[in-house]
Scaffold this motif. Structure first.
Motif, PDB file in Angstrom:
ATOM      1  N   VAL A  13      -3.036 -31.378  -8.843  1.00  0.00           N
ATOM      2  CA  VAL A  13      -4.114 -31.916  -9.394  1.00  0.00           C
ATOM      3  C   VAL A  13      -4.624 -33.458  -9.200  1.00  0.00           C
ATOM      4  CG1 VAL A  13      -5.438 -32.326 -11.766  1.00  0.00           C
ATOM      5  CG2 VAL A  13      -4.338 -30.299 -11.261  1.00  0.00           C
ATOM      6  N   ALA A  14      -5.609 -33.945  -8.974  1.00  0.00           N
ATOM      7  CA  ALA A  14      -5.647 -35.347  -8.580  1.00  0.00           C
ATOM      8  C   ALA A  14      -6.916 -35.981  -9.397  1.00  0.00           C
ATOM      9  CB  ALA A  14      -5.949 -35.417  -7.052  1.00  0.00           C
ATOM     10  N   VAL A  15      -6.626 -37.180  -9.601  1.00  0.00           N
ATOM     11  CA  VAL A  15      -7.625 -38.072 -10.145  1.00  0.00           C
ATOM     12  C   VAL A  15      -8.651 -38.661  -8.919  1.00  0.00           C
ATOM     13  CG1 VAL A  15      -8.295 -39.950 -11.620  1.00  0.00           C
ATOM     14  CG2 VAL A  15      -6.052 -39.086 -11.811  1.00  0.00           C
ATOM     15  N   VAL A  16      -9.952 -38.370  -9.188  1.00  0.00           N
ATOM     16  CA  VAL A  16     -10.821 -38.453  -7.861  1.00  0.00           C
ATOM     17  C   VAL A  16     -11.836 -39.450  -8.486  1.00  0.00           C
ATOM     18  CG1 VAL A  16     -10.163 -36.511  -6.879  1.00  0.00           C
ATOM     19  CG2 VAL A  16     -12.318 -36.445  -8.485  1.00  0.00           C
ATOM     20  N   GLY A  17     -11.799 -39.951  -9.558  1.00  0.00           N
ATOM     21  CA  GLY A  17     -12.936 -41.165 -10.074  1.00  0.00           C
ATOM     22  C   GLY A  17     -12.635 -41.365 -11.294  1.00  0.00           C
ATOM     23  N   ALA A  18     -12.981 -42.691 -11.421  1.00  0.00           N
ATOM     24  CA  ALA A  18     -12.842 -43.587 -12.815  1.00  0.00           C
ATOM     25  C   ALA A  18     -13.966 -44.342 -13.253  1.00  0.00           C
ATOM     26  CB  ALA A  18     -11.597 -44.291 -12.825  1.00  0.00           C
ATOM     27  N   GLY A  19     -14.258 -44.529 -14.620  1.00  0.00           N
ATOM     28  CA  GLY A  19     -15.314 -45.302 -14.780  1.00  0.00           C
ATOM     29  C   GLY A  19     -14.965 -45.818 -16.431  1.00  0.00           C
TER      30      GLY A  19
ATOM     31  N   GLY B  67      -5.447 -23.515 -12.617  1.00  0.00           N
ATOM     32  CA  GLY B  67      -6.220 -22.591 -11.747  1.00  0.00           C
ATOM     33  C   GLY B  67      -7.575 -22.210 -12.582  1.00  0.00           C
ATOM     34  N   LEU B  68      -7.729 -22.577 -13.732  1.00  0.00           N
ATOM     35  CA  LEU B  68      -8.777 -22.107 -14.516  1.00  0.00           C
ATOM     36  C   LEU B  68     -10.190 -22.673 -14.023  1.00  0.00           C
ATOM     37  CD1 LEU B  68      -9.508 -20.027 -17.064  1.00  0.00           C
ATOM     38  CD2 LEU B  68      -9.159 -22.039 -18.525  1.00  0.00           C
ATOM     39  N   PHE B  69     -10.073 -24.234 -13.676  1.00  0.00           N
ATOM     40  CA  PHE B  69     -11.175 -24.694 -13.321  1.00  0.00           C
ATOM     41  C   PHE B  69     -10.873 -25.498 -11.777  1.00  0.00           C
ATOM     42  CE2 PHE B  69     -11.864 -24.497 -17.878  1.00  0.00           C
ATOM     43  CZ  PHE B  69     -12.822 -23.663 -17.782  1.00  0.00           C
ATOM     44  N   ASP B  70     -11.713 -25.990 -11.249  1.00  0.00           N
ATOM     45  CA  ASP B  70     -11.416 -26.889  -9.988  1.00  0.00           C
ATOM     46  C   ASP B  70     -11.694 -28.280 -10.159  1.00  0.00           C
ATOM     47  OD1 ASP B  70     -10.463 -25.037  -8.407  1.00  0.00           O
ATOM     48  OD2 ASP B  70     -12.397 -24.325  -7.598  1.00  0.00           O
TER      49      ASP B  70
ATOM     50  N   GLN C  16     -20.114 -41.000 -10.539  1.00  0.00           N
ATOM     51  CA  GLN C  16     -20.587 -41.655  -9.284  1.00  0.00           C
ATOM     52  C   GLN C  16     -19.431 -42.052  -8.434  1.00  0.00           C
ATOM     53  OE1 GLN C  16     -22.699 -45.066 -10.600  1.00  0.00           O
ATOM     54  NE2 GLN C  16     -23.908 -45.126  -9.045  1.00  0.00           N
ATOM     55  N   SER C  17     -18.407 -42.530  -9.038  1.00  0.00           N
ATOM     56  CA  SER C  17     -17.415 -43.096  -8.018  1.00  0.00           C
ATOM     57  C   SER C  17     -16.747 -42.024  -7.095  1.00  0.00           C
ATOM     58  CB  SER C  17     -16.499 -43.942  -9.009  1.00  0.00           C
ATOM     59  OG  SER C  17     -15.723 -42.930  -9.730  1.00  0.00           O
ATOM     60  N   ALA C  18     -16.944 -40.671  -7.651  1.00  0.00           N
ATOM     61  CA  ALA C  18     -16.488 -39.705  -7.165  1.00  0.00           C
ATOM     62  C   ALA C  18     -17.359 -38.975  -6.237  1.00  0.00           C
ATOM     63  CB  ALA C  18     -15.638 -38.478  -8.155  1.00  0.00           C
ATOM     64  N   GLY C  19     -18.560 -39.533  -6.332  1.00  0.00           N
ATOM     65  CA  GLY C  19     -19.811 -38.783  -5.691  1.00  0.00           C
ATOM     66  C   GLY C  19     -20.175 -37.364  -5.921  1.00  0.00           C
TER      67      GLY C  19
ATOM     68  N   GLU D 128      -6.324 -29.468  -5.727  1.00  0.00           N
ATOM     69  CA  GLU D 128      -6.040 -30.275  -4.359  1.00  0.00           C
ATOM     70  C   GLU D 128      -7.071 -30.074  -3.444  1.00  0.00           C
ATOM     71  OE1 GLU D 128      -2.205 -29.051  -2.890  1.00  0.00           O
ATOM     72  OE2 GLU D 128      -2.296 -30.621  -1.388  1.00  0.00           O
ATOM     73  N   GLU D 129      -7.600 -28.787  -3.068  1.00  0.00           N
ATOM     74  CA  GLU D 129      -8.289 -28.630  -1.792  1.00  0.00           C
ATOM     75  C   GLU D 129      -9.604 -29.180  -2.107  1.00  0.00           C
ATOM     76  OE1 GLU D 129      -7.431 -27.520   0.819  1.00  0.00           O
ATOM     77  OE2 GLU D 129      -5.353 -27.273  -0.102  1.00  0.00           O
ATOM     78  N   VAL D 130     -10.246 -29.157  -3.444  1.00  0.00           N
ATOM     79  CA  VAL D 130     -11.398 -30.130  -3.950  1.00  0.00           C
ATOM     80  C   VAL D 130     -11.360 -31.413  -3.761  1.00  0.00           C
ATOM     81  CG1 VAL D 130     -13.192 -30.203  -5.437  1.00  0.00           C
ATOM     82  CG2 VAL D 130     -12.002 -28.114  -5.156  1.00  0.00           C
ATOM     83  N   ALA D 131     -10.065 -31.833  -4.302  1.00  0.00           N
ATOM     84  CA  ALA D 131      -9.884 -33.223  -4.472  1.00  0.00           C
ATOM     85  C   ALA D 131      -9.799 -34.023  -2.745  1.00  0.00           C
ATOM     86  CB  ALA D 131      -8.432 -33.565  -4.773  1.00  0.00           C
ATOM     87  N   LYS D 132      -9.488 -33.137  -1.776  1.00  0.00           N
ATOM     88  CA  LYS D 132      -9.328 -33.649  -0.615  1.00  0.00           C
ATOM     89  C   LYS D 132     -10.707 -33.752   0.160  1.00  0.00           C
ATOM     90  CE  LYS D 132      -4.404 -32.349   0.521  1.00  0.00           C
ATOM     91  NZ  LYS D 132      -3.648 -31.484   1.102  1.00  0.00           N
ATOM     92  N   ARG D 133     -11.488 -32.975  -0.433  1.00  0.00           N
ATOM     93  CA  ARG D 133     -12.786 -33.181   0.058  1.00  0.00           C
ATOM     94  C   ARG D 133     -13.746 -34.133  -0.484  1.00  0.00           C
ATOM     95  NH1 ARG D 133     -13.002 -27.431  -0.279  1.00  0.00           N
ATOM     96  NH2 ARG D 133     -14.408 -27.495  -2.307  1.00  0.00           N
ATOM     97  N   ILE D 134     -13.349 -34.431  -1.775  1.00  0.00           N
ATOM     98  CA  ILE D 134     -13.935 -35.369  -2.496  1.00  0.00           C
ATOM     99  C   ILE D 134     -13.634 -36.895  -1.765  1.00  0.00           C
ATOM    100  CG2 ILE D 134     -14.360 -36.664  -4.675  1.00  0.00           C
ATOM    101  CD1 ILE D 134     -14.204 -33.669  -5.803  1.00  0.00           C
ATOM    102  N   THR D 135     -12.587 -37.138  -1.611  1.00  0.00           N
ATOM    103  CA  THR D 135     -12.045 -38.491  -1.635  1.00  0.00           C
ATOM    104  C   THR D 135     -10.949 -38.607  -0.471  1.00  0.00           C
ATOM    105  OG1 THR D 135     -11.109 -40.284  -2.344  1.00  0.00           O
ATOM    106  CG2 THR D 135     -10.515 -38.523  -3.528  1.00  0.00           C
TER     107      THR D 135
END
Lengths: 209, 389
Positions: free
Chosen positions: B8-14, B105-108, B39-42, B225-232
C-alpha cells in the motif's frame, strides 16, 4: 460544557474551596476584517477573539445539562466501603503475585478473578507529583492543587493511585518542592468518621509523614 | 505477517491551515484537506472506494456521532465509511485503518481524513477532558489533563535526572521548525530561557511546553501497489504499522517509560524488516503534545537510549540537519494540535520529506524511510507507522 461544571458537583465543590485569581483580560486589539487565507495552497479563515467578542461572527450557543448515576461496580464499591471505615483496600492475584489498588474484580494480566482482598496501610510513597495552577476548566488558581501518584504500602512496585497532597505550608513551586519530593513518605489525612460518605474524598489528602 | 497482504502506498496529501479558531466548520475544514489530497494525487472523489475519518472526543464539538456528521466533508457520501478513534492516537491510527482496508484487498483506493475543531468548547476545551477520568475515584479530586502530563514528566525527570532546561529545548526546536510550515499556528524563534520564563501551568510543565488549542484538518490518499504506480512516479510505501494499549489503570505502570509505544514500534519494525531502527529510520515525527513527550516517545521507539534523548537533543541529533531529524514539520508544539489532524499532519510531512517536496523544511540526510507516532486513548495507546521510498 458550561453546565457540566454544575452537574459534576464534586470537582466544582473542590475547586470552589481554592482561591481563584481574577482572569487577566487582554487589551482589545482592532481585529481587522475576517478574510480567507491561502498559504502555499493551504486554506483557512482564522478568527481572532476580538472577531468573536465583537459580534463579527454569528454564533449558536448550547449549554447541555447532563446527569448520570454511575454504578460503582463490585470491586470499587467494596473499596469505597473500606474508605468509609478508614481503610485502604487492595486486591491480590495469586498467579502474577501482584497486589494492586484501586481494586478490581479480575486481574487484567492473568484474566481471572482476583484471589483475595488485602487491607493496606494508609500510608505510602510519592511516585510523582505536580503543582498545578489551573482548574479542570482552565481557570487560574492562586493556591495550587498538588496531584500525586502515591504508591500505597503493601502494593507491588510502581502500583499507585491518584490523590492530592495537602496541608503544606508553602504555596509556591520552590516552597512546595522543599516540602515534598519524589520518594517522600506520606500518610492519609481522613475526614472525621462521621463525615465519611464512602468516597475517594473520604481521604482529604495525603501529607508528609 | 501474513504473506497475502498487498503493498500500500500514500499517493497524495493535503492540509488546511491550523488555527486557534477557524470560521470554517469541521466539515468545511475536512473538505479543504480532503480535496487537496485528492488533487495532489490527480484523483476525483469518484475514484475513491472507501473513506476513513479520524476525529477526537465528540465532547469538543458537542456533536454526538461526530464522525458521521463530518462524513460529507471527508468525501464519504454513498461510500463505505469508517471512523478511526483512539483519542490523541487517532491521526496515526487513521492511516493504519486505511492501510488495512487496502492491504486486505478489499479496496484499491482509500481516502483518509482527520479533523479536529476544538474551539467550540467553552470556556476552554480542556474542560471536555474531565470525562476521561474515572467517575468514581478520580473525578471527585477535580483532575485536569495537565495533571497527567505533569505527573509523567516529573517521573521521567526524576528517573533519569533530567533538567527542565533540557526539556525546554524541544519547544525551541519545534517552534523554530514550524516557522517554515505554511499551516503553522504558533511558530516562534525562542530561547530555552523564554520557555522557562513562561508561566508554570502545572509544574514541571510551563505554558510554552504545551501544544495549543487548534482547529484544522489533514488528509492522505492510499492506493494498492498497481494503482499507486499508475497514479504517481513517487509512491511512499507503508512498510510497517503497529499499535498497542497499556492498562487503563495508568497509575499502575512505569510512568518514566512508554512500554506500549515500544510494543507498537516493535510490531511496525518487524513488519518493515527493520532490525536497527537508529540506522534504518532517517526522519521521525514522534508525538509532541508536550515538550517532554517527544523525548519520552523517541526512547520508547528505540530511537534513543532510555533517559538519553535529552542529551541527543542538546547535541543537535534531532535537528533538521542532524543525524535523525525529529519533528521537522514543527510538530504539535509549532504547527498546532488539532488532535486527530495533528497526527495525520505528521504522515503528510513524511510524504513530502521522502519525496523531497518539503521545501524549506526539507531535511538534509536524503531520507529513504520515516516514522510517525502518536499517543492517546486513556493515556495508554501508542500508534506507529513506518513509510519509505
Amino acid at each position: 460544557m458550561a453546565r457540566e461544571r454544575r452537574s459534576a458537583r464534586r470537582p466544582a465543590a473542590k475547586v470552589s474551596r481554592l482561591r481563584k485569581k481574577t482572569a487577566k483580560v487582554p487589551p482589545q486589539q482592532a481585529p481587522g476584517p475576517i478574510e480567507p487565507v491561502v498559504r502555499d495552497g493551504l486554506r483557512g479563515t482564522p478568527l481572532r477573539d476580538a472577531h468573536v467578542q465583537g459580534g463579527m461572527v454569528s454564533l449558536e450557543r448550547w449549554e447541555p445539562k447532563l446527569e448520570y448515576r454511575w454504578d460503582t461496580g463490585v470491586a470499587i464499591g467494596r473499596f469505597l466501603e473500606g474508605l468509609r471505615e478508614g481503610k485502604i483496600l487492595g486486591v491480590r492475584c495469586d498467579r502474577c503475585h501482584r497486589t494492586v489498588t484501586p481494586p478490581r474484580a479480575f486481574c487484567e494480566w492473568c484474566f481471572k478473578p482476583m484471589d483475595a482482598w488485602v487491607e493496606l496501610a494508609d500510608a505510602g510513597t510519592i511516585n510523582t507529583f505536580s503543582i498545578c495552577f489551573i482548574t479542570w476548566d482552565m481557570q487560574p488558581l492562586e493556591v495550587p492543587q498538588i496531584p500525586a501518584v502515591i504508591e500505597i504500602d503493601g502494593t507491588s512496585p510502581r502500583v499507585g493511585f491518584l490523590h492530592l497532597i495537602g496541608a503544606l505550608r508553602a504555596h509556591t513551586v520552590d516552597g512546595i518542592r522543599k516540602e515534598i519530593r519524589v520518594g517522600q513518605r506520606v500518610r492519609a489525612v481522613w475526614k472525621p468518621a462521621a463525615e465519611r460518605t464512602g468516597a475517594i474524598t473520604d481521604i482529604l489528602h495525603f501529607t508528609p509523614a | 505477517m501474513a504473506r497475502s497482504m498487498r503493498r500500500v502506498a500514500v499517493v497524495g496529501a493535503g492540509l488546511s491551515l491550523f488555527m486557534r479558531r477557524a470560521l470554517e466548520t469541521g466539515k468545511e475544514l475536512s473538505y479543504y484537506a480532503a480535496s487537496q489530497a485528492l488533487q495532489s494525487a490527480g484523483l476525483r472523489r469518484q475514484d475513491v472506494q472507501a473513506v476513513v475519518m479520524a476525529s477526537g472526543p465528540d465532547a469538543f464539538d458537542g456533536v454526538h456521532m461526530k464522525g458521521e456528521y463530518l462524513s460529507d466533508g471527508a468525501g464519504g457520501w454513498r461510500k463505505p465509511y469508517l471512523r478511526a478513534y483512539v483519542g490523541g492516537g487517532s491521526g496515526v491510527f487513521s492511516i493504519i485503518s486505511g492501510w488495512s482496508l487496502v492491504a486486505s484487498g478489499l479496496f484499491d483506493v482509500v481516502l483518509v481524513v482527520a479533523e479536529e475543531k476544538m474551539s467550540p468548547t467553552q470556556p476552554h476545551p480542556q474542560a471536555a477532558f474531565i470525562s476521561i477520568f474515572d467517575h468514581t475515584i478520580e473525578r471527585p479530586l477535580g483532575p485536569n489533563l495537565l495533571w497527567i502530563f505533569a505527573l509523567e514528566q516529573n517521573r521521567y525527570m526524576h528517573a533519569y535526572g533530567i533538567r527542565n532546561e533540557e526539556i525546554a529545548l524541544v519547544s525551541v526546536k519545534n517552534k523554530r521548525n514550524a516557522l517554515d510550515h505554511p499551516a503553522a499556528q504558533i511558530a516562534a524563534e525562542l530561547t530555552p530561557e523564554q520557555v522557562l520564563a513562561s508561566e508554570v501551568v502545572a509544574w514541571p510543565v510551563h505554558r510554552l511546553m504545551v501544544s495549543p488549542v487548534s482547529d484544522g484538518a489533514a488528509a492522505i490518499v492510499l492506493a494498492a501497489e498497481e494503482v499507486a504506480k499508475r497514479i504517481t512516479a513517487q509512491p511512499v510505501w507503508v512498510e510497517g504499522v503497529g499499535w498497542a494499549l497499556d492498562t487503563s489503570y495508568w497509575g499502575n505502570r512505569d510512568l518514566a517509560y512508554p512500554r506500549y509505544v515500544e510494543d507498537a514500534a516493535r510490531m511496525a519494525y518487524k513488519m518493515a524488516g527493520i532490525t536497527e531502527p537508529r540506522r534504518q529510520i532517517h526522519v521521525a515525527e514522534p508525538y509532541d503534545p508536550f515538550a517532554y513527550k517527544e523525548l519520552h516517545h523517541l526512547e520508547g521507539l528505540l530511537l534513543a537510549d532510555r533517559g538519553k534523548a535529552p542529551e541527543d537533543l542538546a547535541r543537535g541529533r534531532f535537528n533538521r540537519d542532524g543525524e535523525l531529524p525529529s519533528c521537522p514539520s514543527g510538530g504539535l508544539l509549532g504547527v498546532g494540535n488539532p488532535i486527530a489532524a495533528a497526527g495525520l499532519m505528521k504522515i503528510c510531512e513524511l510524504f513530502w520529506q521522502l519525496r523531497g517536496e518539503a521545501g524549506k523544511r526539507q531535511v538534509h540526510n536524503n531520507p529513504k524511510r520515516g516514522l510517525a507516532q502518536a499517543w492517546g486513548d486513556l493515556m495508554q495507546i501508542g500508534t506507529v507507522v513506518v513509510v519509505g521510498v
